[in-house]
Design an enzyme around this catalytic site. Structure first.
Site, short mmCIF file in Angstrom:
data_model
loop_
_atom_site.label_atom_id
_atom_site.label_comp_id
_atom_site.label_asym_id
_atom_site.label_seq_id
_atom_site.Cartn_x
_atom_site.Cartn_y
_atom_site.Cartn_z
N SER A 73 0.82 -1.22 0.00
CA SER A 73 0.00 0.00 0.00
C SER A 73 0.84 1.25 0.00
CB SER A 73 -0.86 0.05 1.27
OG SER A 73 -1.55 -1.13 1.46
N HIS A 97 -0.83 -2.62 -7.25
CA HIS A 97 -1.63 -2.26 -6.08
C HIS A 97 -3.12 -2.33 -6.38
CE1 HIS A 97 -2.83 0.96 -2.92
NE2 HIS A 97 -2.86 -0.24 -2.40
N GLU A 138 -3.15 0.18 -9.49
CA GLU A 138 -2.02 1.10 -9.68
C GLU A 138 -0.81 0.24 -10.03
OE1 GLU A 138 -2.06 5.01 -6.83
OE2 GLU A 138 -1.99 3.10 -5.79
N ASN A 181 -3.56 6.15 -2.20
CA ASN A 181 -3.44 6.18 -0.73
C ASN A 181 -2.85 7.50 -0.23
OD1 ASN A 181 -4.65 3.77 -0.25
ND2 ASN A 181 -2.76 2.59 -0.08
N1 3HC Z 1 -17.44 -9.81 -3.36
C1 3HC Z 1 -18.50 -9.82 -4.20
N2 3HC Z 1 -19.50 -8.92 -4.13
C2 3HC Z 1 -19.42 -7.98 -3.16
C3 3HC Z 1 -18.34 -7.92 -2.25
C4 3HC Z 1 -17.32 -8.88 -2.38
N3 3HC Z 1 -16.25 -8.90 -1.58
N4 3HC Z 1 -18.55 -6.86 -1.41
C5 3HC Z 1 -19.71 -6.30 -1.78
N5 3HC Z 1 -20.24 -6.96 -2.84
C6 3HC Z 1 -21.43 -6.61 -3.61
C7 3HC Z 1 -22.72 -6.80 -2.87
O1 3HC Z 1 -23.22 -8.10 -3.04
C8 3HC Z 1 -23.62 -5.75 -3.53
O2 3HC Z 1 -24.11 -6.20 -4.79
P1 3HC Z 1 -25.36 -5.45 -5.52
O3 3HC Z 1 -25.02 -4.01 -5.65
O4 3HC Z 1 -25.45 -6.13 -6.83
O5 3HC Z 1 -26.51 -5.68 -4.61
C9 3HC Z 1 -22.68 -4.62 -3.84
O6 3HC Z 1 -21.37 -5.20 -3.85
C10 3HC Z 1 -22.79 -3.54 -2.84
O7 3HC Z 1 -22.51 -4.06 -1.55
P2 3HC Z 1 -23.19 -3.57 -0.21
O8 3HC Z 1 -24.65 -3.22 -0.47
O9 3HC Z 1 -22.89 -4.56 0.86
O10 3HC Z 1 -22.40 -2.28 0.24
P3 3HC Z 1 -22.12 -0.93 -0.52
O11 3HC Z 1 -23.28 -0.46 -1.31
O12 3HC Z 1 -21.52 -0.04 0.51
O13 3HC Z 1 -20.98 -1.29 -1.58
C11 3HC Z 1 -18.62 -1.18 -1.85
C12 3HC Z 1 -19.81 -1.89 -1.19
C13 3HC Z 1 -18.62 -1.46 -3.33
C14 3HC Z 1 -17.38 -1.77 -1.19
C15 3HC Z 1 -18.74 0.35 -1.61
O14 3HC Z 1 -19.01 0.58 -0.27
C16 3HC Z 1 -17.50 1.09 -2.01
O15 3HC Z 1 -17.22 1.32 -3.17
N6 3HC Z 1 -16.74 1.52 -0.99
C17 3HC Z 1 -15.48 2.20 -1.19
C18 3HC Z 1 -14.39 1.20 -1.36
C19 3HC Z 1 -13.05 1.84 -1.47
O16 3HC Z 1 -12.88 3.05 -1.47
N7 3HC Z 1 -12.04 1.01 -1.56
C20 3HC Z 1 -10.66 1.44 -1.63
C21 3HC Z 1 -10.03 1.30 -0.29
S1 3HC Z 1 -8.36 1.79 -0.31
C22 3HC Z 1 -7.51 0.39 -0.64
O17 3HC Z 1 -8.06 -0.68 -0.75
C23 3HC Z 1 -6.06 0.51 -0.82
C24 3HC Z 1 -5.30 -0.14 0.32
O18 3HC Z 1 -3.92 -0.14 -0.03
C25 3HC Z 1 -5.48 0.58 1.62
#
Ligand code: 3HC
Length: 283
Positions: free
Chosen positions: A119, A140, A152, A190
């Site tokens: 990260s 990443h 990335e 990040n």
């Molecule tokens: N696998 C498969 N499907 C998944 C899943 C997974 N792991 N997690 C969620 N889903 C699906 C759900 O089934 C749902 O499907 P649908 O829309 O068809 O009904 C959909 O995704 C939405 O899930 P939820 O209703 O449970 O929750 P959200 O509406 O909040 O969506 C999310 C989840 C897509 C994760 C959304 O919250 C999001 O985009 N969040 C931001 C994520 C983000 O910013 N990530 C980057 C983090 S930084 C990083 O990772 C870098 C590291 O180095 C720190």
């Protein structure tokens, strides 16, 4: 060289997500972890993620079954002997990653590419611990890996053009969009995202608003899909803290000081979703 077999070291949140995406894309996968229990847990997470995608009709049952059949798990690095690429997705610690990368290099073919899903740790510095730094690159992914479209690709000072090109092509095969970035602490996403999460912890500490209100504010006022504190729980509070600690050290700028509340929660083992509790509680 077309990449057809990929090794993944680390069966945690990122590792099992990458394994899932690679297997669904038609690649053979060897997922390695130190403990058999971690592999079992990683496979359970991966399987339930595939089930969710089938339930949502994003993939069919045959695709799920074929993907699962392409994944092999092992605690032995020797199983990496024939892979074309290894993606290291272990805990965010320089010492640990260096140790793992050396073991990977000792196990793979001389032409295999080695990537790290770090990260924030310097790709140039990690590369310099390997005998062939030109085949090393940052790859990443974002959490949850099966859903987030970005990868990335981080070029260390020594990374060859061929290596970057191979990884760019693979990222497209994964159905993801790459951005190519230079090596710098936290790369692009990040560098911008984690200080925002840290600021949310300071806002919470100062009692400006409750966690729910802070998150609602950023969801409804800035159109973020989830609020910064819920996002910290998703990413892992320990991961956020280690990214901030790298920033503080590498930039030497006090603006990256981790919020004491974040440090305190990590010390208490409240790491977010993966430990059942972070800022919020999970079932
Ligand atoms: N696998 C498969 N499907 C998944 C899943 C997974 N792991 N997690 C969620 N889903 C699906 C759900 O089934 C749902 O499907 P649908 O829309 O068809 O009904 C959909 O995704 C939405 O899930 P939820 O209703 O449970 O929750 P959200 O509406 O909040 O969506 C999310 C989840 C897509 C994760 C959304 O919250 C999001 O985009 N969040 C931001 C994520 C983000 O910013 N990530 C980057 C983090 S930084 C990083 O990772 C870098 C590291 O180095 C720190």
């Amino acid at each position: 060289m077309a990449i057809e077999t990929v090794g993944i070291v680390g069966a945690g949140t990122m590792g099992n997500g990458i394994a899932q995406v690679a297997a669904v894309s038609g690649l053979k996968v060897v997922m390695i972890d130190l403990a058999e229990a971690s592999l079992v847990k990683g496979m359970a997470t991966l399987t339930s993620s595939l089930e969710r995608l089938v339930a949502k009709e994003k993939i069919d049952a045959a695709t799920r079954d074929a993907a699962l059949a392409r994944i092999e798990t092992s605690t032995d690095y020797q199983h990496l002997a024939n892979v074309d690429l290894v993606i290291e997705a272990a805990t965010e610690s320089t010492e640990l990653k260096v140790c793992i990368l050396k073991q990977i290099e000792a196990s793979v073919r001389a032409d295999a590419i080695i990537a790290s899903n770090t990260s924030s740790i310097s790709i140039t510095a990690l590369a310099s611990t390997l005998s062939d730094a030109s085949r090393f690159v940052g790859m990443h992914f974002f959490n949850p890996v099966p859903l987030m479209p970005l990868v990335e690709i981080i070029r260390g000072l020594q990374t060859s053009d061929v290596t970057v090109q191979e990884i760019r092509e693979l990222t497209s095969r994964f159905g993801k969009s790459p951005i190519c970035v230079k090596n710098a602490p936290g790369f692009v996403v990040n560098r911008i995202l984690v200080p925002m999460i840290n600021e949310a912890f300071f806002v919470l500490t100062e009692g400006v608003a409750t966690a729910e209100e802070i998150d609602a504010g950023m969801r409804l006022g800035a159109n973020h899909p989830i609020g910064p504190l819920a996002l910290a729980d998703l990413v892992g509070l320990d991961v956020c803290l280690s990214v901030l600690d790298v920033f503080a050290k590498d930039f030497g700028d006090p603006k990256y000081r981790a919020c004491p509340l974040l440090r305190e929660l990590v010390a208490a083992g409240r790491l977010g979703r993966k430990s059942g509790q972070g800022v919020y509680r999970y079932e």
